[in-house]
Design a protein around this motif. Sequence first.
Motif, PDB file in Angstrom:
ATOM      1  N   LYS A 145       1.421  -5.074   3.801  1.00  0.00           N
ATOM      2  CA  LYS A 145       2.384  -5.339   4.880  1.00  0.00           C
ATOM      3  C   LYS A 145       3.477  -4.280   4.911  1.00  0.00           C
ATOM      4  O   LYS A 145       3.785  -3.719   5.952  1.00  0.00           O
ATOM      5  N   THR A 146       4.084  -4.041   3.732  1.00  0.00           N
ATOM      6  CA  THR A 146       5.199  -3.097   3.673  1.00  0.00           C
ATOM      7  C   THR A 146       4.733  -1.702   4.060  1.00  0.00           C
ATOM      8  O   THR A 146       5.399  -1.001   4.834  1.00  0.00           O
ATOM      9  N   THR A 147       3.582  -1.321   3.537  1.00  0.00           N
ATOM     10  CA  THR A 147       3.025  -0.008   3.850  1.00  0.00           C
ATOM     11  C   THR A 147       2.756   0.121   5.348  1.00  0.00           C
ATOM     12  O   THR A 147       3.109   1.130   5.971  1.00  0.00           O
ATOM     13  N   ILE A 207      11.033  -5.407   2.872  1.00  0.00           N
ATOM     14  CA  ILE A 207      11.511  -6.460   1.982  1.00  0.00           C
ATOM     15  C   ILE A 207      11.369  -6.045   0.516  1.00  0.00           C
ATOM     16  O   ILE A 207      12.310  -6.109  -0.240  1.00  0.00           O
ATOM     17  N   ASP A 208      10.201  -5.620   0.124  1.00  0.00           N
ATOM     18  CA  ASP A 208      10.010  -5.314  -1.292  1.00  0.00           C
ATOM     19  C   ASP A 208       9.154  -4.064  -1.437  1.00  0.00           C
ATOM     20  O   ASP A 208       8.039  -4.126  -1.925  1.00  0.00           O
ATOM     21  N   PRO A 209       9.658  -2.922  -0.969  1.00  0.00           N
ATOM     22  CA  PRO A 209       8.812  -1.725  -1.025  1.00  0.00           C
ATOM     23  C   PRO A 209       8.536  -1.300  -2.462  1.00  0.00           C
ATOM     24  O   PRO A 209       9.340  -1.568  -3.347  1.00  0.00           O
ATOM     25  N   VAL A 253       9.452  -5.250  11.343  1.00  0.00           N
ATOM     26  CA  VAL A 253       9.846  -6.120  10.241  1.00  0.00           C
ATOM     27  C   VAL A 253       8.692  -6.359   9.294  1.00  0.00           C
ATOM     28  O   VAL A 253       7.575  -6.703   9.696  1.00  0.00           O
ATOM     29  N   ASP A 254       8.977  -6.193   8.048  1.00  0.00           N
ATOM     30  CA  ASP A 254       8.074  -6.528   6.965  1.00  0.00           C
ATOM     31  C   ASP A 254       8.389  -7.980   6.601  1.00  0.00           C
ATOM     32  O   ASP A 254       9.451  -8.488   6.944  1.00  0.00           O
ATOM     33  N   THR A 255       7.496  -8.679   5.924  1.00  0.00           N
ATOM     34  CA  THR A 255       7.816 -10.055   5.532  1.00  0.00           C
ATOM     35  C   THR A 255       7.731 -10.198   4.015  1.00  0.00           C
ATOM     36  O   THR A 255       7.064  -9.404   3.360  1.00  0.00           O
TER      37      THR A 255
HETATM   38 MG   LIG Z   1       5.672  -5.949   0.591  1.00  0.00          MG
END
Ligand SMILES: [Mg+2]
Lengths: 325, 466
Positions: B33-35, B56-58, B155-157
């Motif tokens: 997701k983040t990527t 959120i949490d890269p 937006v990332d989750t």
């Molecule tokens: Mg992530």
Amino acid sequence: MSRLHVVSGKGGTGKTTVAAALALALATDGRRTLLVEVEGRQGIAQLFETGALPYEERKIASAPGGGEVHALAIDPEFALLDYLHMFYKMGSAGRALKKLGAIDFATTIAPGLRDVLLTGKACEAVRRKGKDGRFVYDFVVMDAPPTGRITRFLNVNHEVAGLARTGPIHNQAQAVMRVLKSPETAVHMVTLLEEMPVQETADGIGELRADGLPTGAVIVNMVRPAILDHAAVEAAAQGQRAAVAKALSQAGLGGARRGGLAERLVDPLLEQAREHAERVALERAQRAELTGLGLPLYELELLTDGVDLAGLYRLAADLRKQWPM
Amino acid sequence: MSMDMAPRLDTDALLADPETRIVVCCGSGGVGKTTTAAALGVRAAERGRKAVVLTIDPARRLAQSMGIDALDNVPRRVEGIDGSAGGELHAMMLDMKRTFDEFVEAHADPERARAILANPFYQSLSAGFAGTQEYMAMEKLGQLRARDEWDLIIVDTPPSRSALDFLDAPKRLGSFLDGKFIKVLMAPAKVGGRAGMKFLNVGVSMMTGTVSKVLGGQLMRDVQTFAAAMDTMFGGFRTRAEATYRLLQAPGTAFLVVAAPERDALREAAYFVERLAADRMPLAGLVLNRVHGSGAAQLSAERALAAAETLSLGLAEASVAPTADDPENDDPENDGPGNDDPESDGPENLVEGGIVDPGSGNAQGQNASAADDPPAADAPSDPDGSPTSAERLAVDLLRLHAERMQVLAREQRTHHRFTTLHPEVPVAEVAALPGDVHDLSGLRAIGERLAEQTEQQQATPTPAVG
Ligand SMILES: [Mg+2]
Ligand SMILES: Nc1ncnc2c1ncn2[C@@H]1O[C@H](COP(=O)(O)OP(=O)(O)OP(=O)(O)O)[C@@H](O)[C@H]1O
Ligand SMILES: Nc1ncnc2c1ncn2[C@@H]1O[C@H](COP(=O)(O)OP(=O)(O)O)[C@@H](O)[C@H]1O
Ligand SMILES: [Mg+2]
């Protein structure tokens, strides 16, 4: 050898699977282990291919050599009612609290309380003795929350002992903390040979150490075999293309001459080999990182068809071979 | 193959459309997701959008290379973006606790805010129980949207086991803050401690007494103070959550569900797709991340393994009769995809006898001495160009290929299961890169793969799934 084995790791790396395999491995040769689940997801039941576990300890598997694995899915709500009953003999009042939403409140909202109940239950099982004065379970294995939450989870008793400064909850929290910080406990980390899980493992172990919690082993899960390295692939790409084409042809894969089927396989196969070699090199770097943590490192292979019951026994046997138990 | 019936997801069109204002990347943990969110941000910016990515949490290295590893909870301009199309990229990493604190400071008078922030119960609440992170991500999204400085917000989750948590957790938090129990807890504090008790019915006062006994008096008082102090903010919480939820339903919003081609991840994705439909939230499509392909898909796993067997057998016998230049095999008509006809030529028959135990290097029962051969799977330490070393290499290449084809077949089966359930969902596949994605060029590569959908997939021949 510790008696409480807490298995943590980044989400999805195989905590539940490894905890189950460890419980089986520890039960081998006539021991009795309790496998405890705290996240309320019935992962253990799925893994052992049985129906959902109720809030009660029951045997779910036999280990090689006559051992037994028992399992318990701790439900925080039941655990709280248990406690209320234990400390206050509250039957109907407990139900009334439930109606009011107090149980919900206590178990999902007051995060400390919820975790105190979960760790408390596990520690109770560790210390429980039978009529013969011997421990009921030789080992307790906990499928614990992920790395990001594990230190807080284990330390929450400390926090709660501070919040609830008197009363039974306070005393209970302190007793649990004593077990968790003793050599009776070992916190293991499951990881993959990938950047993020390895980073989380290193961070998690740092946090555990900073809080004086006992670290155990690192289990590298889903390891794939290294077949070729960079040197071999590059050598092949440079000097041996024709010879490789010829070999492929010999194996019945078509012509080795330019444009022949075998010859045309060489490039894509070498490309795949390069990707593989890159992965092998990255994994080597991650493994070196893990070695630097100074904890025993055990490895479990990737079961390409997924983990069924037979696969689980295989992983258990694998662990047993590597782990001094 | 029926999978081809699924429409392609055109992410470039989505990013280019000025109507697209918010893209939300959802999915279960670790799928990318983040990527994906960061890659879409880079691509959108380099194609002219003024974009902001809320991660959120890269992964640490990714955050460092984007210059957002300092947690200050405001978007930073990302350096190294090609701005020639007039776009910009800003990015930030969510600091959950800080977002919560700022929310309190914005919604309560200074004195009350101080009391809340110092309350131990608030501290454990804000440091994270299930739902706070999701709630704060929504809150931050609302803030970014209100600033109206960007024409695209990606937006990332939060990392959660279920993609649904992003939609459900804020409501859970809200319902707690609105709950019956907390009102009961607050009651004594509100009407002035002990004296107020007489207004409560006996049952409730017994209850709060019991709770207090169990939780310990101090904790109980902390909770009460907290509840009372938060009282004025409850309305704020609810209104904000509802407004953000409506924002997610608005036409300018597009959800992308990210999944790895694995059973669990795709099952989660399917749940999420159904849920979006039920909540009338706009789904743009599925990003199937970390998919494997092969440039030699015409060679099936079975044939590759059998050929590897044949070669190992030859290696075991040490002296191999040269059969390489079998002219039959040079026939150009005789290759390409679909040539899996087992009765085609001589070597094929030999191959059939060779499949004995694809897992090991030994063709048991064919030649007893083969079992003593050193395993051919070891990397040749001395690739000296001799025929044996080339054969060993060929064996390794074939085994690797067989492994790859098995992965591919498995991924296609899970993908297929999803498209059968949801044939209407557009899909974009992103190939697995051999290493991690931790810099702008890696993100660009992901963005290109996302965009290349149509050509890429039409060029890849359908592999022979055995
Ligand atoms: Mg992530
Ligand atoms: N050695 C292995 N080989 C193949 N598959 C594996 C292996 N270990 C775990 N898996 C698979 O990986 C998936 C995740 O494993 P598991 O549920 O144990 O992880 P987890 O860390 O408990 O996840 P969560 O964080 O969601 O609780 C499962 O589908 C499991 O079957
Ligand atoms: N297509 C890809 N190829 C290779 N690695 C990838 C790919 N997509 C993601 N990754 C890697 O997988 C890991 C998890 O990705 P991340 O985006 O952080 O997942 P999530 O946000 O869903 O938890 C990261 O190390 C990332 O670099
Ligand atoms: Mg699990």
